[in-house]
Design a protein around this motif. Structure first.
Motif, mmCIF file in Angstrom:
data_model
loop_
_atom_site.group_PDB
_atom_site.id
_atom_site.type_symbol
_atom_site.label_atom_id
_atom_site.label_comp_id
_atom_site.label_asym_id
_atom_site.label_seq_id
_atom_site.Cartn_x
_atom_site.Cartn_y
_atom_site.Cartn_z
ATOM 1 N N VAL A 80 -17.754 -7.297 43.350
ATOM 2 C CA VAL A 80 -18.361 -6.768 42.353
ATOM 3 C C VAL A 80 -17.431 -4.997 41.993
ATOM 4 O O VAL A 80 -16.813 -5.230 40.715
ATOM 5 N N ALA A 81 -16.839 -4.726 43.431
ATOM 6 C CA ALA A 81 -15.896 -3.762 42.697
ATOM 7 C C ALA A 81 -14.571 -3.737 41.716
ATOM 8 O O ALA A 81 -13.736 -3.329 41.229
ATOM 9 N N GLN A 82 -14.349 -4.968 42.451
ATOM 10 C CA GLN A 82 -12.773 -5.363 41.516
ATOM 11 C C GLN A 82 -13.457 -5.797 40.752
ATOM 12 O O GLN A 82 -12.073 -5.310 39.722
ATOM 13 N N LEU A 83 -14.397 -6.344 39.863
ATOM 14 C CA LEU A 83 -14.649 -6.588 38.717
ATOM 15 C C LEU A 83 -14.567 -4.931 37.834
ATOM 16 O O LEU A 83 -13.930 -4.823 36.649
ATOM 17 N N LEU A 84 -15.568 -4.172 38.380
ATOM 18 C CA LEU A 84 -15.511 -3.201 37.571
ATOM 19 C C LEU A 84 -14.005 -2.173 37.245
ATOM 20 O O LEU A 84 -13.538 -1.208 36.379
ATOM 21 N N ARG B 124 -14.617 3.479 35.538
ATOM 22 C CA ARG B 124 -15.046 5.317 36.609
ATOM 23 C C ARG B 124 -16.302 4.634 37.707
ATOM 24 O O ARG B 124 -17.558 4.371 37.070
ATOM 25 N N TYR B 125 -16.309 3.856 39.600
ATOM 26 C CA TYR B 125 -16.957 3.951 39.177
ATOM 27 C C TYR B 125 -17.095 3.953 40.761
ATOM 28 O O TYR B 125 -16.126 5.179 41.601
ATOM 29 N N GLN B 126 -18.620 4.780 41.551
ATOM 30 C CA GLN B 126 -18.247 5.327 43.230
ATOM 31 C C GLN B 126 -19.138 4.323 44.153
ATOM 32 O O GLN B 126 -20.184 4.209 42.918
ATOM 33 N N ARG B 127 -19.015 4.090 45.360
ATOM 34 C CA ARG B 127 -20.090 3.141 46.099
ATOM 35 C C ARG B 127 -21.075 4.172 46.645
ATOM 36 O O ARG B 127 -20.152 5.202 46.867
ATOM 37 N N ARG B 128 -21.906 3.168 46.887
ATOM 38 C CA ARG B 128 -23.213 4.563 47.430
ATOM 39 C C ARG B 128 -23.334 4.273 48.587
ATOM 40 O O ARG B 128 -23.817 4.994 49.668
ATOM 41 N N SER B 129 -22.630 3.376 49.598
ATOM 42 C CA SER B 129 -21.770 3.068 51.108
ATOM 43 C C SER B 129 -21.102 4.903 51.321
ATOM 44 O O SER B 129 -21.079 5.073 52.088
ATOM 45 N N GLN C 202 -19.481 6.152 35.530
ATOM 46 C CA GLN C 202 -19.546 5.460 34.616
ATOM 47 C C GLN C 202 -21.220 3.951 35.228
ATOM 48 O O GLN C 202 -21.990 4.046 34.882
ATOM 49 N N VAL C 203 -20.719 4.372 36.833
ATOM 50 C CA VAL C 203 -21.448 3.154 37.392
ATOM 51 C C VAL C 203 -21.147 3.352 39.146
ATOM 52 O O VAL C 203 -20.610 4.081 39.724
ATOM 53 N N VAL C 204 -22.456 3.040 39.506
ATOM 54 C CA VAL C 204 -23.039 3.202 40.791
ATOM 55 C C VAL C 204 -23.305 1.709 41.388
ATOM 56 O O VAL C 204 -23.506 0.877 40.738
ATOM 57 N N LEU C 205 -21.851 1.294 42.735
ATOM 58 C CA LEU C 205 -22.663 0.382 42.874
ATOM 59 C C LEU C 205 -23.006 0.480 43.715
ATOM 60 O O LEU C 205 -22.933 1.414 45.126
ATOM 61 N N GLY C 206 -24.219 -0.120 44.244
ATOM 62 C CA GLY C 206 -25.049 -0.123 45.252
ATOM 63 C C GLY C 206 -24.591 -1.440 45.874
ATOM 64 O O GLY C 206 -25.823 -2.235 46.182
ATOM 65 N N ASP C 207 -24.272 -1.397 47.774
ATOM 66 C CA ASP C 207 -23.779 -1.836 48.259
ATOM 67 C C ASP C 207 -24.116 -1.394 49.599
ATOM 68 O O ASP C 207 -23.715 -0.411 50.301
ATOM 69 N N SER C 208 -25.386 -0.819 49.554
ATOM 70 C CA SER C 208 -26.507 -0.603 50.604
ATOM 71 C C SER C 208 -27.336 -1.605 50.738
ATOM 72 O O SER C 208 -28.019 -2.483 49.295
#
Length: 422
Positions: free
Chosen positions: A275-279, A285-290, A300-306
């Motif tokens: 999903v990170a690669q898709l973004l 512009r995204y950030q990982r929760r981890s 714009q997007v937070v990737l909930g990878d927790s």
């Protein structure tokens, strides 16, 4: 052993090389599948010196659903040890997060006669409880032979699953009849189980309605919301499945909501990087929760990878979409969103939670959308109207409260099968 069970066992032995290959294949994306192989064939290092009550919860959803029942069992049987078995690493991790060292955890062995007999001989449970739709013929037979009461509770059976089980005819019928008790979620589930051969099926409701949002999760949710930006609208795409993220991002492209922040939480952790690669391909512009970093204004997007934070994500959002329903995966649990008073959006495909989904829509706690275009329209409307969000959220709270009580009913059933605690 009758000929059906003999044929089933023979087929399992023929499939043994595939079983090993399957574990190795899954380990490519989730290395945890390489761990505890011995448990999958009935060999265990852990042992309890106390009487054991055993519950089998396949993966994350079943493990969370079992939480109120496990707490009730611990309160009523403080001298017993709860043993929780799983089939997936994520289920095992969820058990550790929810219960820590208060319960024993291991993998349930594959349904080989020698493996399930080893499991029962090692732990010697006084009672076994299978959650939802787990019917393993050799396991059921071994419990019957060892005189271990075995119950199927919180049982649900979709039409699709019923058709699949029906292909095995007499084998499944014999297994269902060897169960000590069967407690279904709904009358429809009870009818399908009865048609397959289960006897004296009782309807006790859904344990998932009894799951209370943990105080720690609600506190974390408030903290997340503050970090997301208290003035920003927050949309949560929860438990998304393969292919859904692209459609959701397509829907978001048509919205006019200034400062909108989207939180995407894939259902399976092995898909976080995908999903990170898709973004990245989308140029978002995204950030990982981890990463545990402050959320930038331009994000714009937070990737909930927790793991283990879904209640907190629900508490932090304005509107939630329940994944697995936009494409035909059957949907995920919407009750958690309702229990924290958040409007829920559902796709058409909710056969895994058909009763809860229909009841939530009827109660005004959820809206159903056919595709990404309808998702965009519904989301735009909800994000523009605080009054509508408030009304749906309140309906969700009332809907959840109305359907609670399954834990008490299941406990009454189990207490009739367990010796008193001393």
């Amino acid at each position: 052993m009758n000929w059906r069970r003999w044929l089933y066992a023979a087929l399992l032995y023929l499939l043994l090389p595939y079983v090993v290959f399957h574990l190795l294949w899954r380990a490519r994306r989730q290395p945890e599948y390489l761990q505890h192989w011995d448990e999958r064939f009935g060999r265990y290092a852990t042992r309890s010196m106390r009487p054991v009550i055993w519950l089998h919860t396949v993966s994350v959803g079943e493990t969370r659903a079992a939480a109120p029942l496990i707490k009730a069992l611990q309160a009523s049987y403080p001298t017993h040890q709860i043993l929780l078995t799983h089939m997936t690493p994520t289920g095992r991790e969820a058990g550790e997060q929810l219960f820590g060292t208060d319960v024993l955890r291991c993998y349930l062995p594959y349904d080989y006669p020698f493996a399930v007999r080893r499991f029962l001989a090692h732990f010697r449970p006084q009672l076994g409880v299978l959650l939802e739709t787990e019917i393993w013929p050799n396991l059921v037979q071994a419990c019957h032979d060892a005189e271990v009461p075995l119950c199927l509770v919180n049982a649900r059976l979709s039409q699709k699953s019923a058709r699949r089980y029906a292909r095995f005819g007499g084998l499944i019928q014999a297994s269902l009849r060897q169960l000590t008790a069967v407690a279904a979620q709904t009358a429809e589930d009870a009818q399908r189980l009865t048609a397959l051969g289960a006897q004296d099926v009782v309807v006790m409701g859904n344990l998932k309605y009894d799951i209370a949002p943990p105080d720690a999760a609600l506190t974390l949710g408030r903290s997340l919301r503050q970090g997301f930006g208290p003035d920003r609208k927050v949309f949560l795409a929860a438990s998304t499945r393969d292919g859904e993220e692209e459609r959701i991002l397509d829907a978001l492209g048509g919205l006019t909501v200034p400062g909108l922040l989207t939180v995407i939480v894939p259902r399976h952790p092995q898909r976080f990087d995908e999903v990170a690669q898709l973004l990245e391909r989308r140029g978002l512009r995204y950030q990982r929760r981890s990463a545990r970093q402050a959320i930038a204004v331009e994000t714009q997007v937070v990737l909930g990878d927790s793991m283990g934070e879904m209640f907190a994500y629900y508490a932090a959002c304005d509107v939630a979409f329940i994944g697995g329903s936009l494409l035909p995966f059957g949907g995920q649990n919407l009750i958690e969103a309702c229990s924290v008073g958040k409007p829920a959006l559902l796709g058409r495909h909710t056969f895994n939670f058909a009763d809860a989904a229909e009841r939530a829509v009827e109660a005004g706690a959820a809206l159903r959308v056919a595709d990404e275009a309808e998702l965009a329209r519904a989301l735009q409307k909800l994000l523009e109207s605080a009054e509508l969000r408030q009304r749906m959220g309140q309906a969700g709270l009332e809907f959840t409260c109305r359907h609670q009580g399954a834990t008490g009913r299941v406990m009454a059933l189990l207490q009739g099968l367990l010796p008193p605690s001393h």
